[in-house]
Design an enzyme around this catalytic site. Sequence first.
Site, PDB file in Angstrom:
ATOM      1  CE1 TYR A 448       0.904   0.354   4.405  1.00  0.00           C
ATOM      2  CE2 TYR A 448      -1.260  -0.515   5.002  1.00  0.00           C
ATOM      3  CZ  TYR A 448      -0.076  -0.047   5.285  1.00  0.00           C
ATOM      4  OH  TYR A 448       0.168   0.110   6.654  1.00  0.00           O
ATOM      5  CD  GLU A 449      -0.645   5.312   1.335  1.00  0.00           C
ATOM      6  OE1 GLU A 449      -0.648   5.899   0.354  1.00  0.00           O
ATOM      7  OE2 GLU A 449      -1.870   5.187   1.906  1.00  0.00           O
ATOM      8  N   GLY A 450       1.894   2.670  -2.683  1.00  0.00           N
ATOM      9  CA  GLY A 450       2.740   2.609  -3.863  1.00  0.00           C
ATOM     10  C   GLY A 450       3.712   1.078  -3.393  1.00  0.00           C
TER      11      GLY A 450
END
Length: 606
Positions: A448-450
């Site tokens: 998550y968050e890239g």
Amino acid sequence: MSYQAPLKDMLFCMTELAGLAQVATLPGFEEAGVDTAQAVLEECARFNEGVIAPLNHEGDRNPSTWKDGAVTTTPGFPDAYRQYAEGGWQGLQHPVVHGGQDLPKTIGAACIEINNSANLSFALCPLLTDGAIEALLTAGSDELKQTYLPAMIEGRWTGTMNLTEPQAGSDLALVRSRAEPQPDGSYKVFGTKIFITYGEHDMAENIVHLVLARVSGAPEGVKGISLFVVPKFLVNKDGSLGERNDVECVSIEHKLGIKASPTAVLQFGDGTAASIADSAGPGAVGYLVGEENRGLEYMFIMMNAARYAVGVQGIAVAERAYQKAAAYAKDRVQGRPMDGSLPGAAAIIHHPDVRRMLLTMRALTEGCRAMALTAAAAYDTAHAHPDGETRQGARAFYEFMVPLIKGYSTEMSLEVTSLGVQVHGGMGFIEETGAAQYYRDAKILTIYEGTTAIQANDLVGRKTVRDGGAVAKVIASEIEATEATLRQSDSAAAHSVAGRLALARKAFLDVVEFIVARGRTDPNAVYAGSVPYLMLAGNLMAGWQLGRALLAAQSRRDAGDDVEFMRQKIAVAHFYAEHLLTRVPGLRDSIVEGAISANALGSDAF
């Protein structure tokens, strides 16, 4: 064992590596010296060790539940969050003018680590709220700031980040949620968002959703996306809560880890959740943040803040796994020592391979902590230093480090938590032991968050190719200066670290030259090695900071200051150089010499 915050190592990193004394000379941070840092960290540790950490296993065993649009969090979470808010922890790094304490990131980052080590699932709620606050501080109108920031900084309201849709994951050009302008200047927002962390819960009075959507008639692609504040409850002019907005949680996900953190599917504007639907018609009431069609730019403020924080989450869960494994290794009796030093069976801490695993866990964790706190000080300098050139240099360093902190520290956490299970042996595979939870919780951090690949693409494209490797080469020259200082020492450990750093730095520069030379002409060759480049660079940066730590520790040891702790710092840095920095030249070879084999099979061959 129960979690104990590593305050001594945190304060060492802050004072000896991050330059807390210099941060405390910056305008606005004059009171944020070592005494303040120690007092804040000690209180943060006391609260998290006593209140938040005991809920960690309970959250895994008894996670959040959903029924009829409402989410009930793990028993104990609402009361713990109330205490968190009352303690002022949400406002630690935010402006005094809106009710915060305005402490530097150098101190705040250590508190974020403590909170996440105590309970990763719990800490996600304030983490996302921090990001929403940053976006509003940067791009929100005065009215939006006055309406939302005080309650969010106080912790009475929480915040979310709404990007992902069923058809739009990392490719936000595919976002379909729409926003229709209204005569009063507001918008009606319609659409479905998925993977929304704490998108619905019972811990706060209101939830402030920051939502990406397209205004009717906006351009296609990412240039047509706008950002909106869409509160769960509308806010009256006097600041009190009004009617329920037309946003509903239609389900939450069932996950591998971080089970206590509700990951919501939110439906905006179908007319079922709002008490105003009959009078105003369906549509979630939203308020534009900044200008239309600049939403992705504003959302990146949240994303960058969150990416750094997720990197710190990796350090946090690694620390928790290390502490548990070390305690188990001291208690678990199994086998005789290889050197015959004890007559019978002994605790497994006496076995060399167990010590190697524990030192790997500790060295990786401490190296990434040093890297993250040093970057936090650069962030503070970039925002507060009076000299423009100094600010620019610090900003370039910090921005180069963010994908490394996010990517390398989270990948590191998978290695460390896996080793934690391994140290436990068969007992590590049993859920009741607790070691497996850290392994499961850590996996999401690389996603998550890239994902790690997205961080690596950022490192290649924006941070290396775009400036021709200029920032990377400046950092390499600073590493070379550290090598020279290490060689001036009469310590064998310092000379060993210097030699390994030099080999790793040269490998790093080889890769930078390869990427700059071929980044535009042969992108497949370069991007096939993007994640190895990220791992190489992160490994080097962590090793560099531990090299600096060795120098500081030697000086303080020789002065008779906390000799045993300094001896351990030297040993950890020495181990990192000889057992972990040695990975770097191999990564260099796979990137520079392995591009052809990485692209040898076409997509139809898999």
